[in-house]
Design a protein around this motif. Structure first.
Motif, mmCIF file in Angstrom:
data_model
loop_
_atom_site.group_PDB
_atom_site.id
_atom_site.type_symbol
_atom_site.label_atom_id
_atom_site.label_comp_id
_atom_site.label_asym_id
_atom_site.label_seq_id
_atom_site.Cartn_x
_atom_site.Cartn_y
_atom_site.Cartn_z
ATOM 1 N N ALA A 129 41.408 -6.071 -21.232
ATOM 2 C CA ALA A 129 40.776 -5.905 -19.923
ATOM 3 C C ALA A 129 41.728 -6.260 -18.780
ATOM 4 O O ALA A 129 42.310 -7.346 -18.759
ATOM 5 C CB ALA A 129 39.511 -6.746 -19.848
ATOM 6 N N LEU A 130 41.854 -5.334 -17.843
ATOM 7 C CA LEU A 130 42.733 -5.522 -16.686
ATOM 8 C C LEU A 130 42.194 -6.530 -15.680
ATOM 9 O O LEU A 130 42.909 -7.404 -15.214
ATOM 10 C CB LEU A 130 42.918 -4.183 -15.959
ATOM 11 N N ASP A 131 40.940 -6.374 -15.284
ATOM 12 C CA ASP A 131 40.359 -7.159 -14.193
ATOM 13 C C ASP A 131 40.112 -8.595 -14.614
ATOM 14 O O ASP A 131 39.312 -8.862 -15.487
ATOM 15 C CB ASP A 131 39.054 -6.504 -13.733
ATOM 16 N N GLY A 132 40.802 -9.505 -13.977
ATOM 17 C CA GLY A 132 40.652 -10.907 -14.339
ATOM 18 C C GLY A 132 39.767 -11.709 -13.430
ATOM 19 O O GLY A 132 39.653 -12.911 -13.583
ATOM 20 N N THR A 133 39.115 -11.080 -12.440
ATOM 21 C CA THR A 133 38.381 -11.861 -11.449
ATOM 22 C C THR A 133 36.881 -11.603 -11.399
ATOM 23 O O THR A 133 36.160 -12.387 -10.803
ATOM 24 C CB THR A 133 38.964 -11.597 -10.046
ATOM 25 N N SER A 134 36.388 -10.527 -11.990
ATOM 26 C CA SER A 134 34.955 -10.250 -11.922
ATOM 27 C C SER A 134 34.198 -11.342 -12.680
ATOM 28 O O SER A 134 34.719 -11.941 -13.620
ATOM 29 C CB SER A 134 34.629 -8.886 -12.523
ATOM 30 N N PRO A 135 32.951 -11.612 -12.267
ATOM 31 C CA PRO A 135 32.166 -12.636 -12.984
ATOM 32 C C PRO A 135 32.034 -12.330 -14.479
ATOM 33 O O PRO A 135 32.108 -13.238 -15.302
ATOM 34 C CB PRO A 135 30.804 -12.594 -12.287
ATOM 35 N N GLU A 136 31.848 -11.047 -14.840
ATOM 36 C CA GLU A 136 31.740 -10.689 -16.251
ATOM 37 C C GLU A 136 33.033 -11.001 -16.993
ATOM 38 O O GLU A 136 33.020 -11.475 -18.116
ATOM 39 C CB GLU A 136 31.413 -9.196 -16.408
ATOM 40 N N ARG A 137 34.158 -10.714 -16.360
ATOM 41 C CA ARG A 137 35.470 -10.953 -16.987
ATOM 42 C C ARG A 137 35.689 -12.438 -17.198
ATOM 43 O O ARG A 137 36.166 -12.874 -18.251
ATOM 44 C CB ARG A 137 36.568 -10.340 -16.110
ATOM 45 N N VAL A 138 35.353 -13.235 -16.212
ATOM 46 C CA VAL A 138 35.502 -14.686 -16.331
ATOM 47 C C VAL A 138 34.593 -15.213 -17.438
ATOM 48 O O VAL A 138 35.014 -16.016 -18.272
ATOM 49 C CB VAL A 138 35.217 -15.381 -14.976
ATOM 50 N N GLU A 139 33.339 -14.722 -17.485
ATOM 51 C CA GLU A 139 32.399 -15.157 -18.527
ATOM 52 C C GLU A 139 32.912 -14.787 -19.916
ATOM 53 O O GLU A 139 32.819 -15.576 -20.851
ATOM 54 C CB GLU A 139 31.023 -14.537 -18.284
ATOM 55 N N LEU A 140 33.485 -13.602 -20.048
ATOM 56 C CA LEU A 140 34.022 -13.137 -21.319
ATOM 57 C C LEU A 140 35.081 -14.106 -21.845
ATOM 58 O O LEU A 140 35.146 -14.374 -23.040
ATOM 59 C CB LEU A 140 34.612 -11.740 -21.107
ATOM 60 N N THR A 141 35.887 -14.650 -20.964
ATOM 61 C CA THR A 141 36.941 -15.568 -21.399
ATOM 62 C C THR A 141 36.396 -16.951 -21.734
ATOM 63 O O THR A 141 37.036 -17.711 -22.445
ATOM 64 C CB THR A 141 38.040 -15.721 -20.329
ATOM 65 N N GLN A 142 35.220 -17.280 -21.221
ATOM 66 C CA GLN A 142 34.661 -18.611 -21.444
ATOM 67 C C GLN A 142 33.764 -18.691 -22.664
ATOM 68 O O GLN A 142 33.678 -19.729 -23.307
ATOM 69 C CB GLN A 142 33.889 -19.066 -20.198
ATOM 70 N N LYS A 143 33.062 -17.596 -22.967
ATOM 71 C CA LYS A 143 32.200 -17.586 -24.153
ATOM 72 C C LYS A 143 31.994 -16.150 -24.599
ATOM 73 O O LYS A 143 31.885 -15.239 -23.780
ATOM 74 C CB LYS A 143 30.860 -18.265 -23.890
ATOM 75 N N TYR A 144 31.965 -15.972 -25.898
ATOM 76 C CA TYR A 144 31.738 -14.651 -26.489
ATOM 77 C C TYR A 144 30.939 -14.908 -27.759
ATOM 78 O O TYR A 144 31.452 -14.807 -28.863
ATOM 79 C CB TYR A 144 33.083 -13.995 -26.799
ATOM 80 N N PRO A 145 29.663 -15.292 -27.580
ATOM 81 C CA PRO A 145 28.856 -15.691 -28.737
ATOM 82 C C PRO A 145 28.490 -14.510 -29.621
ATOM 83 O O PRO A 145 28.832 -13.359 -29.333
ATOM 84 C CB PRO A 145 27.604 -16.291 -28.085
ATOM 85 N N ASP A 167 39.800 -1.000 -18.533
ATOM 86 C CA ASP A 167 38.966 -1.582 -17.485
ATOM 87 C C ASP A 167 37.689 -2.082 -18.146
ATOM 88 O O ASP A 167 37.080 -1.356 -18.944
ATOM 89 C CB ASP A 167 38.600 -0.540 -16.421
ATOM 90 N N LEU A 168 37.278 -3.288 -17.805
ATOM 91 C CA LEU A 168 36.029 -3.833 -18.327
ATOM 92 C C LEU A 168 34.870 -3.184 -17.566
ATOM 93 O O LEU A 168 34.740 -3.367 -16.366
ATOM 94 C CB LEU A 168 35.997 -5.346 -18.162
ATOM 95 N N VAL A 169 34.074 -2.406 -18.278
ATOM 96 C CA VAL A 169 32.908 -1.771 -17.693
ATOM 97 C C VAL A 169 31.780 -2.788 -17.637
ATOM 98 O O VAL A 169 31.103 -2.949 -16.624
ATOM 99 C CB VAL A 169 32.484 -0.523 -18.496
ATOM 100 N N SER A 170 31.552 -3.485 -18.755
ATOM 101 C CA SER A 170 30.524 -4.523 -18.786
ATOM 102 C C SER A 170 30.769 -5.468 -19.958
ATOM 103 O O SER A 170 31.415 -5.116 -20.938
ATOM 104 C CB SER A 170 29.118 -3.915 -18.877
ATOM 105 N N TYR A 171 30.230 -6.659 -19.791
ATOM 106 C CA TYR A 171 30.203 -7.650 -20.853
ATOM 107 C C TYR A 171 28.820 -8.256 -20.845
ATOM 108 O O TYR A 171 28.351 -8.752 -19.806
ATOM 109 C CB TYR A 171 31.265 -8.731 -20.639
ATOM 110 N N VAL A 172 28.126 -8.185 -21.978
ATOM 111 C CA VAL A 172 26.767 -8.724 -22.083
ATOM 112 C C VAL A 172 26.591 -9.390 -23.449
ATOM 113 O O VAL A 172 27.342 -9.142 -24.382
ATOM 114 C CB VAL A 172 25.685 -7.630 -21.900
#
Length: 176
Positions: A129-145, A167-172
């Motif tokens: 993932a390129l974008d390192g600042t979106s809330p989803e991107r930050v969450e992805l790096t902190q937890k991926y249960p 590009d990160l489209v979404s992380y859920v």
């Protein structure tokens, strides 16, 4: 007509960590099935992917019982796939191991779902993932249960996919 492998076309990569499995003390790791919650969450992941319009040309799945069952419940929720490959190299693979398998994806495939394990799936999502600042991107790096899924968009060929190519489209984290 141009060879499809030479075209830079839109592609989608879904990185899905398997759903919640039974505790490891009861069975060998490879044979651990999904827990009740895992089955329900895998179905929720499938419903989420259907709502996003995801239809897979190829599913790359670890051969463990929990990853196979995760894909089964995702598919039963309505996600279609033209082909499914169960590849032992995906079992507890690191990012390079997962990428080795993804690199073998046929060039004509537009959407690929990888069903695998932590830490490889989370690390690969972070690496691609390129974008390192979106809330989803930050969450992805902190937890991926368990049942965490990242949807990535790329225009590079599967064989050339490398760090920072998507590009990160979404992380859920779908839950039942």
């Amino acid at each position: 007509m141009a060879d499809p492998s030479d075209l830079l076309i839109d592609r989608t990569l879904v990185l899905l960590r398997h759903a919640k499995a039974v505790p490891p003390e009861t069975l060998p790791d490879l044979e651990r099935p999904l827990a009740d919650r895992g089955r329900a969450d895998a179905s929720a992941a499938g419903r989420h992917l259907v709502a996003q319009g995801i239809e897979a040309d190829l599913v790359l799945c670890s051969p463990s019982k929990r990853t196979r069952e995760t894909w089964k419940y995702v598919a039963e929720a309505g996600v279609t796939a033209k082909d499914v490959w169960y590849d032992k190299r995906l079992y507890n693979a690191d990012t390079d191991g997962i990428l080795d398998v993804v690199h073998e994806t046929p060039a004509e495939a537009r959407t690929v779902i990888v069903v695998g394990h932590a830490p490889g799936i989370p690390w690969l999502a972070d690496e691609l993932a390129l974008d390192g600042t979106s809330p989803e991107r930050v969450e992805l790096t902190q937890k991926y249960p368990t049942t965490g899924l990242a949807i990535l968009h790329l225009t590079t060929r599967w064989a050339d996919l490398a760090a920072n190519d998507a590009d990160l489209v979404s992380y859920v984290v779908p839950r039942a």
